[in-house]
Design a protein around this motif. Structure first.
Motif: not given
Length: 123
Positions: A93-104, A106-117
């Motif tokens: 995040i300090e290097a410039g990433a906007q957000d993160f998703i955790v492996k493995p 979760d489709e809902n979490r992935v799409m929520e994060t992608v849509n937010n960004v």
């Protein structure tokens, strides 16, 4: 529909993300298995969003984020990391990433994060 570049050294992780993102009407413009390839593909495709793994051969995700940010300060990057890597996520995040998703993933979490960004992209 967003153009997305997926960066992960594990093919099955790239496949998982591709399935989730394409199912939700996004276009995958490229896949890279290390940071060096990610930078080349970023220059080539100018994606709307990058999903970036951290631990990869050749060049890690943190270094790749820094390089992409030099090329395009407005780039949108989501870090993908395994559980328990908070320190690395903070570094990303300090290097410039906007957000993160955790492996493995979760489709809902992935799409929520992608849509937010991506929504921040429009604002």
């Amino acid at each position: 529909m967003a153009k997305i570049l997926i960066v992960d050294d594990a093919k099955f992780m790239r496949n998982n993300l591709t399935v989730i993102l394409e199912k939700n009407q996004h276009a995958i413009v490229g896949e890279a298995e290390n940071g060096k390839d990610a930078i080349a593909l970023y220059k080539q495709h100018q994606p709307d969003l990058v999903t970036m793994d951290i631990t990869m051969p050749v060049m890690n995700g943190i270094d790749a984020i820094k390089e992409i940010k030099l090329i395009d300060p407005d780039s949108k990057i989501i870090v993908c990391s395994a559980m328990g890597q908070q320190k690395v996520v903070v570094e990303a995040i300090e290097a410039g990433a906007q957000d993160f998703i955790v492996k493995p993933f979760d489709e809902n979490r992935v799409m929520e994060t992608v849509n937010n960004v991506l929504t921040k992209l429009i604002d």
